[in-house]
Design a protein around this motif. Structure first.
Motif, PDB file in Angstrom:
ATOM      1  N   THR A 123       7.353 -23.276  14.930  1.00 29.87           N
ATOM      2  CA  THR A 123       5.927 -22.941  14.816  1.00 29.87           C
ATOM      3  C   THR A 123       5.709 -21.455  15.091  1.00 29.87           C
ATOM      4  OG1 THR A 123       5.541 -25.121  15.735  1.00 29.87           O
ATOM      5  CG2 THR A 123       3.612 -23.711  15.462  1.00 29.87           C
ATOM      6  N   LYS A 124       5.028 -20.824  14.179  1.00 34.05           N
ATOM      7  CA  LYS A 124       4.769 -19.391  14.338  1.00 34.05           C
ATOM      8  C   LYS A 124       3.278 -19.122  14.102  1.00 34.05           C
ATOM      9  CE  LYS A 124       9.033 -17.617  14.718  1.00 34.05           C
ATOM     10  NZ  LYS A 124       9.480 -18.786  15.499  1.00 34.05           N
ATOM     11  N   ALA A 125       2.786 -18.089  14.727  1.00 33.40           N
ATOM     12  CA  ALA A 125       1.425 -17.628  14.429  1.00 33.40           C
ATOM     13  C   ALA A 125       1.566 -16.172  14.021  1.00 33.40           C
ATOM     14  CB  ALA A 125       0.526 -17.775  15.632  1.00 33.40           C
ATOM     15  N   ASP A 126       1.942 -16.001  12.761  1.00 36.11           N
ATOM     16  CA  ASP A 126       2.211 -14.666  12.252  1.00 36.11           C
ATOM     17  C   ASP A 126       1.007 -14.187  11.451  1.00 36.11           C
ATOM     18  OD1 ASP A 126       3.092 -12.369  11.117  1.00 36.11           O
ATOM     19  OD2 ASP A 126       4.871 -13.220  10.157  1.00 36.11           O
ATOM     20  N   GLY A 127       0.272 -13.264  12.032  1.00 40.44           N
ATOM     21  CA  GLY A 127      -0.900 -12.726  11.340  1.00 40.44           C
ATOM     22  C   GLY A 127      -0.558 -11.452  10.584  1.00 40.44           C
ATOM     23  N   GLY A 128       0.713 -11.170  10.476  1.00 44.36           N
ATOM     24  CA  GLY A 128       1.130  -9.968   9.758  1.00 44.36           C
ATOM     25  C   GLY A 128       0.791  -8.677  10.495  1.00 44.36           C
ATOM     26  N   VAL A 129       0.573  -8.801  11.804  1.00 46.53           N
ATOM     27  CA  VAL A 129       0.225  -7.594  12.569  1.00 46.53           C
ATOM     28  C   VAL A 129       1.514  -6.950  13.068  1.00 46.53           C
ATOM     29  CG1 VAL A 129      -0.985  -6.707  14.600  1.00 46.53           C
ATOM     30  CG2 VAL A 129      -1.988  -8.571  13.280  1.00 46.53           C
ATOM     31  N   ASN A 130       1.668  -5.700  12.767  1.00 42.57           N
ATOM     32  CA  ASN A 130       2.879  -4.994  13.185  1.00 42.57           C
ATOM     33  C   ASN A 130       2.476  -3.830  14.082  1.00 42.57           C
ATOM     34  OD1 ASN A 130       5.218  -3.591  13.467  1.00 42.57           O
ATOM     35  ND2 ASN A 130       5.690  -3.460  11.274  1.00 42.57           N
ATOM     36  N   ILE A 131       2.827  -3.939  15.365  1.00 39.33           N
ATOM     37  CA  ILE A 131       2.413  -2.872  16.274  1.00 39.33           C
ATOM     38  C   ILE A 131       3.571  -1.956  16.649  1.00 39.33           C
ATOM     39  CG2 ILE A 131       0.392  -4.007  17.265  1.00 39.33           C
ATOM     40  CD1 ILE A 131       2.410  -4.490  19.717  1.00 39.33           C
ATOM     41  N   ALA A 132       4.689  -2.087  15.926  1.00 42.68           N
ATOM     42  CA  ALA A 132       5.820  -1.206  16.225  1.00 42.68           C
ATOM     43  C   ALA A 132       5.393   0.247  16.026  1.00 42.68           C
ATOM     44  CB  ALA A 132       6.997  -1.535  15.304  1.00 42.68           C
ATOM     45  N   GLN A 175     -11.772   3.999  22.967  1.00 41.91           N
ATOM     46  CA  GLN A 175     -11.373   3.502  24.272  1.00 41.91           C
ATOM     47  C   GLN A 175     -10.802   2.087  24.164  1.00 41.91           C
ATOM     48  OE1 GLN A 175     -11.070   4.536  27.329  1.00 41.91           O
ATOM     49  NE2 GLN A 175     -10.870   2.564  28.377  1.00 41.91           N
ATOM     50  N   ARG A 176     -11.479   1.232  23.403  1.00 41.23           N
ATOM     51  CA  ARG A 176     -11.054  -0.166  23.290  1.00 41.23           C
ATOM     52  C   ARG A 176      -9.636  -0.257  22.716  1.00 41.23           C
ATOM     53  NH1 ARG A 176     -11.798  -5.480  22.803  1.00 41.23           N
ATOM     54  NH2 ARG A 176     -11.512  -6.482  20.800  1.00 41.23           N
ATOM     55  N   LEU A 177      -9.410   0.428  21.608  1.00 46.26           N
ATOM     56  CA  LEU A 177      -8.078   0.348  20.991  1.00 46.26           C
ATOM     57  C   LEU A 177      -7.022   1.087  21.812  1.00 46.26           C
ATOM     58  CD1 LEU A 177      -8.523   0.494  17.132  1.00 46.26           C
ATOM     59  CD2 LEU A 177      -8.018  -1.435  18.585  1.00 46.26           C
ATOM     60  N   MET A 178      -7.392   2.264  22.324  1.00 44.42           N
ATOM     61  CA  MET A 178      -6.440   3.042  23.134  1.00 44.42           C
ATOM     62  C   MET A 178      -6.035   2.261  24.387  1.00 44.42           C
ATOM     63  SD  MET A 178      -5.526   6.012  22.011  1.00 44.42           S
ATOM     64  CE  MET A 178      -5.950   7.627  21.434  1.00 44.42           C
ATOM     65  N   LEU A 237     -15.790  -7.273  12.409  1.00 39.61           N
ATOM     66  CA  LEU A 237     -14.930  -6.100  12.586  1.00 39.61           C
ATOM     67  C   LEU A 237     -13.591  -6.636  13.092  1.00 39.61           C
ATOM     68  CD1 LEU A 237     -16.100  -2.803  14.344  1.00 39.61           C
ATOM     69  CD2 LEU A 237     -13.809  -3.289  13.566  1.00 39.61           C
ATOM     70  N   ASP A 238     -12.584  -6.582  12.237  1.00 37.21           N
ATOM     71  CA  ASP A 238     -11.334  -7.315  12.466  1.00 37.21           C
ATOM     72  C   ASP A 238     -10.271  -6.362  13.039  1.00 37.21           C
ATOM     73  OD1 ASP A 238      -8.891  -8.700  12.148  1.00 37.21           O
ATOM     74  OD2 ASP A 238      -9.737  -9.893  10.520  1.00 37.21           O
ATOM     75  N   ILE A 239      -9.812  -6.667  14.233  1.00 36.16           N
ATOM     76  CA  ILE A 239      -8.865  -5.776  14.911  1.00 36.16           C
ATOM     77  C   ILE A 239      -7.535  -5.692  14.149  1.00 36.16           C
ATOM     78  CG2 ILE A 239      -7.798  -7.487  16.477  1.00 36.16           C
ATOM     79  CD1 ILE A 239      -8.218  -5.285  18.720  1.00 36.16           C
ATOM     80  N   ARG A 240      -7.197  -6.755  13.406  1.00 36.17           N
ATOM     81  CA  ARG A 240      -5.959  -6.726  12.617  1.00 36.17           C
ATOM     82  C   ARG A 240      -6.041  -5.631  11.557  1.00 36.17           C
ATOM     83  NH1 ARG A 240      -6.040 -12.909  10.742  1.00 36.17           N
ATOM     84  NH2 ARG A 240      -8.150 -12.173  10.300  1.00 36.17           N
ATOM     85  N   GLN A 241      -7.244  -5.522  10.966  1.00 40.90           N
ATOM     86  CA  GLN A 241      -7.451  -4.507   9.938  1.00 40.90           C
ATOM     87  C   GLN A 241      -7.399  -3.109  10.554  1.00 40.90           C
ATOM     88  OE1 GLN A 241      -7.764  -5.257   6.605  1.00 40.90           O
ATOM     89  NE2 GLN A 241      -7.452  -3.034   6.423  1.00 40.90           N
ATOM     90  N   ALA A 242      -8.009  -2.973  11.740  1.00 43.39           N
ATOM     91  CA  ALA A 242      -8.005  -1.670  12.404  1.00 43.39           C
ATOM     92  C   ALA A 242      -6.567  -1.228  12.676  1.00 43.39           C
ATOM     93  CB  ALA A 242      -8.807  -1.736  13.703  1.00 43.39           C
ATOM     94  N   LEU A 243      -5.736  -2.158  13.127  1.00 40.38           N
ATOM     95  CA  LEU A 243      -4.340  -1.824  13.419  1.00 40.38           C
ATOM     96  C   LEU A 243      -3.577  -1.483  12.138  1.00 40.38           C
ATOM     97  CD1 LEU A 243      -3.656  -4.544  16.149  1.00 40.38           C
ATOM     98  CD2 LEU A 243      -3.784  -2.068  16.519  1.00 40.38           C
ATOM     99  N   ALA A 244      -3.859  -2.238  11.077  1.00 39.72           N
ATOM    100  CA  ALA A 244      -3.193  -1.953   9.797  1.00 39.72           C
ATOM    101  C   ALA A 244      -3.617  -0.576   9.286  1.00 39.72           C
ATOM    102  CB  ALA A 244      -3.539  -3.032   8.779  1.00 39.72           C
ATOM    103  N   ASP A 245      -4.893  -0.255   9.470  1.00 44.10           N
ATOM    104  CA  ASP A 245      -5.382   1.061   9.020  1.00 44.10           C
ATOM    105  C   ASP A 245      -4.708   2.189   9.805  1.00 44.10           C
ATOM    106  OD1 ASP A 245      -7.001  -0.221   7.242  1.00 44.10           O
ATOM    107  OD2 ASP A 245      -8.864   0.063   8.364  1.00 44.10           O
ATOM    108  N   ILE A 246      -4.530   1.967  11.098  1.00 46.63           N
ATOM    109  CA  ILE A 246      -3.854   2.988  11.924  1.00 46.63           C
ATOM    110  C   ILE A 246      -2.410   3.170  11.438  1.00 46.63           C
ATOM    111  CG2 ILE A 246      -2.961   3.508  14.245  1.00 46.63           C
ATOM    112  CD1 ILE A 246      -5.538   2.118  15.307  1.00 46.63           C
ATOM    113  N   SER A 260     -15.217   6.648  11.662  1.00 42.81           N
ATOM    114  CA  SER A 260     -15.848   5.578  10.893  1.00 42.81           C
ATOM    115  C   SER A 260     -15.542   4.165  11.390  1.00 42.81           C
ATOM    116  CB  SER A 260     -15.437   5.700   9.421  1.00 42.81           C
ATOM    117  OG  SER A 260     -14.023   5.689   9.330  1.00 42.81           O
ATOM    118  N   LEU A 261     -14.505   4.022  12.194  1.00 42.60           N
ATOM    119  CA  LEU A 261     -14.099   2.682  12.617  1.00 42.60           C
ATOM    120  C   LEU A 261     -15.261   1.885  13.225  1.00 42.60           C
ATOM    121  CD1 LEU A 261     -11.915   0.505  13.315  1.00 42.60           C
ATOM    122  CD2 LEU A 261     -11.578   1.729  15.474  1.00 42.60           C
ATOM    123  N   HIS A 262     -16.028   2.570  14.051  1.00 42.17           N
ATOM    124  CA  HIS A 262     -17.066   1.872  14.819  1.00 42.17           C
ATOM    125  C   HIS A 262     -18.355   1.661  14.034  1.00 42.17           C
ATOM    126  CE1 HIS A 262     -18.271   6.021  14.761  1.00 42.17           C
ATOM    127  NE2 HIS A 262     -19.483   5.615  15.070  1.00 42.17           N
TER     128      HIS A 262
END
Lengths: 315, 334
Positions: free
Chosen positions: B198-207, B289-292, B321-330, B224-226
């Protein structure tokens, strides 16, 4: 909906290309089924991301206060009512705003839809105009949009924007005013009402999503945030303080609330906030014959005084 | 060990005679952690609780101490909660969040007696997720639907029964006390298979995200993020790892208490100085601040990311406002 989406994109692209506006505020496809998300298009290319659907639930008037640039907004009936209210309150300069009005047949409520599928996770949803087809891991279900619309949409009488610079799409039939929910609440005894409110307020986590989602809530410092003096306890475990917050919030919207339901939609805890706001909308209408944001001419209800105004509620 | 599902209610009722038992309870369509006396109240078929598990150790509002003033002087009463507690049925993401919060409340500079006393007196029964939601991405966040880190006992749902594993010493001791039967080889194999597959892979890569964010404080990305954020605290209050708090005195006449309340970086009052200056005066600075805090400062300080991939902020944001998208954008930034 597809056609409206195309019209919205074309209109937005034209406005941006001709530099009539610097920004178009509308909706883009969201990241989850049954979700759209507010979107800010600043170039004709970005305007290609704009959409229109039955999930465009946020009140975009929230993004229009005190802006320096020329802005266009894709606005449904309730957004326009809020815009009208904000123009009257000096928060929006009408000349700097271009309203692309969209008649609205009502937005669908994810909470009701989730209840219709008994909380099972919806992985995909498609809209055929009058029905939504929901798909999950091992189920498919069709729900009629009429059945899962937001309460505020079911009784909306201003689904056609009351002012606009341009109107896209066909006008839709206005609905009948219906305050059956409020009348049922009024018919309860004091004790029952108190118990109901206490139950709802016990859910409150004081995240202030209701306040933030309300286009008419824009005090630079909300009374709940004030420390000197501290008008209200800051903790969420006091049901009385939670109720006080809501009571003051709602009273501050007296004669200003446009009954868009944004507060209730934003609440993550599912509190029935519209019961409070709609009670006051109904009272203001009955007592003063006033409705907020339905035209640019009427002065805001609380800005006027007439000798014949009812005052039997005063002590 | 094996616990048949039809025995759960009785076991919990019995435990509740001796311990404060906290379990997910469904009320008005919302599942929340709640103290129970009767085991039948527990709802173990939930996707995840509405409010995160952090509230058990770090309540949204907590009276740190109370005081009264009378003719003889000031009387103070500390309110340290010492109840022996069992939390039954916490999802692995929430359990992991407590491991992360331990860093904040117990470190070389500060030891929080309120949190740590509760922590020491609380036994956590983790419950694996057979069906992670589409918004879950715990597998991407050093956690996972069957991650056992932080659980004292871990349960795997194999249909008619739970396979129970004693993870810590106190978990093993409690399991021994319950007098349960052993899981058969077949049951264990089924549990192992679920845990492995069982996996919960949302495709988020924080490497590399922490390092990248380290050089991004002035990046135009934050402009623009906010923009669509309404500035409410649904994301932070419902986040299992957000832990900023504010302390206020609440007093009437001669009686008062000092209360610790959750704070949220999304609020205009957050970090507002007495002088009126606010180093984070707008949505841009608050979202940064939130993401940092989650993906850079916390990593710097504790060598872990302050996100467990529970998806609550995604599900509950009023404007999607989806944090997965914010991380992908970064990640996609040059």
């Amino acid at each position: 909906m597809e056609k409206l989406t195309q019209q919205i994109r074309e209109t937005a692209k034209k406005l941006l290309a001709e530099k009539k506006v610097d920004l178009v505020v509308g909706f883009a496809q969201g990241s989850l089924p049954l979700r759209s998300t507010p979107y800010f298009a600043r170039t004709p290319e970005q305007a290609e991301n704009l959409i229109w659907s039955s999930t465009c639930e946020n009140n975009l008037a929230n993004y229009l206060r005190k802006r320096g640039e020329k802005v266009a907004v894709i606005a449904k009936g309730c957004d326009v009512r809020a815009i009208v209210g904000l123009i009257k309150e000096g928060q929006i300069v009408k000349e700097n705003l271009y309203i692309i009005g969209v008649p609205c047949a009502g937005m669908i409520d994810r909470k009701q839809i989730n209840a219709a599928v008994e909380g099972k996770e919806i992985l995909a949803a498609s809209d055929n105009g009058s029905e939504i087809l929901l798909k999950g891991k091992d189920f498919e279900k069709t729900v009629a949009k009429q059945d899962v619309m937001f309460g505020s949409c079911k009784t909306c009488q201003y689904n056609n924007p009351v002012i606009f610079d341009e109107l896209l799409g066909e006008k839709v039939a206005a609905r009948e005013a219906n305050y059956a929910d409020i009348e049922a609440f009024e018919a309860l005894s004091d004790e029952e009402r108190r118990a109901f409110i206490a139950k709802e307020m016990s859910k409150c986590i004081r995240c202030y999503a209701c306040r933030q989602a309300c286009p008419m809530c824009y005090c630079s410092e909300c009374f709940v945030d004030c420390n000197t003096p501290a008008w209200i306890g800051k903790s969420a475990k006091s049901i009385d303080d939670n109720a006080l917050f809501q009571a003051v919030r709602v009273f501050h919207l007296a004669g200003r609330c446009v009954d868009c339901g944004a507060c209730e939609r934003a609440c993550p805890m599912g509190i029935k906030l519209s019961l409070l706001t709609r009670k006051m909308v109904k009272d203001v209408k009955e007592l003063f014959g006033a409705e907020a944001g339905v035209n640019l001419e009427d002065p805001p209800a609380l800005n006027t005084f007439k000798f014949e105004d009812k005052e039997d509620f005063l002590l | 060990m094996i616990i048949n599902k039809n025995e759960i209610a009785n076991i919990l009722t019995k435990l509740a005679e001796e311990y404060l038992v906290i379990a997910p309870v469904q009320k008005d369509g919302i599942v929340q952690f709640s103290a129970i006396k009767n085991g039948a109240e527990a709802c173990l078929t939930f996707a995840n609780t509405k409010k995160p598990g952090k509230e058990i150790l770090f309540p949204q509002s907590e009276e740190l101490y109370s005081y009264t003033i009378d003719t003889e002087g000031v009387r103070m009463q500390a309110n340290v909660d010492q109840k022996e507690t069992i939390v039954f049925g916490m999802r692995p993401c929430d359990v992991k969040s407590l491991v992360l919060l331990d860093n904040v409340f117990k470190n070389d500079q500060y030891q929080d007696v309120y949190y740590l006393t509760r922590r020491a007196n609380t036994l956590i029964v983790g419950l694996g997720c057979n069906e992670p939601a589409a918004t879950c991405f715990c597998s991407n966040m050093a956690c996972g639907p069957f991650a056992k880190e932080g659980s004292d006992i871990f349960l795997t749902d194999i249909g008619e029964a739970y396979v129970a594993e004693g993870i810590s010493e106190k978990g093993q001791a409690l399991l021994a006390k319950l007098g349960l039967g052993s899981a058969t080889a077949e049951q264990k194999a089924l549990a192992n298979q679920l845990q492995a597959e069982t996996k919960a892979d949302g495709g988020v890569n924080i490497a590399g995200i922490a390092e990248k964010l380290g050089g991004m404080f002035e990046h135009p990305f934050w402009d623009s993020l906010h923009e669509k954020c309404l500035g409410c605290a649904a994301c932070t209050y419902l986040c299992p790892t957000c832990h900023c708090f504010d302390i206020a005195d609440e007093a009437t006449d001669c009686n008062g208490c000092r209360v610790r309340n959750w704070d949220a970086c999304m609020f205009p009052l957050f970090t507002l100085h007495g002088s009126g200056h606010n180093p984070r005066p707008n949505g841009k600075a608050r979202w940064r601040q939130r993401l940092m805090h989650k993906f850079n400062y916390f990593v710097d300080r504790y060598n872990a990311t302050a996100c467990v991939g529970c998806g609550r902020c995604i599900k509950n944001c009023p404007v999607n406002l989806d944090i997965r998208q914010a991380l992908a954008d970064i990640r996609a930034l040059d």
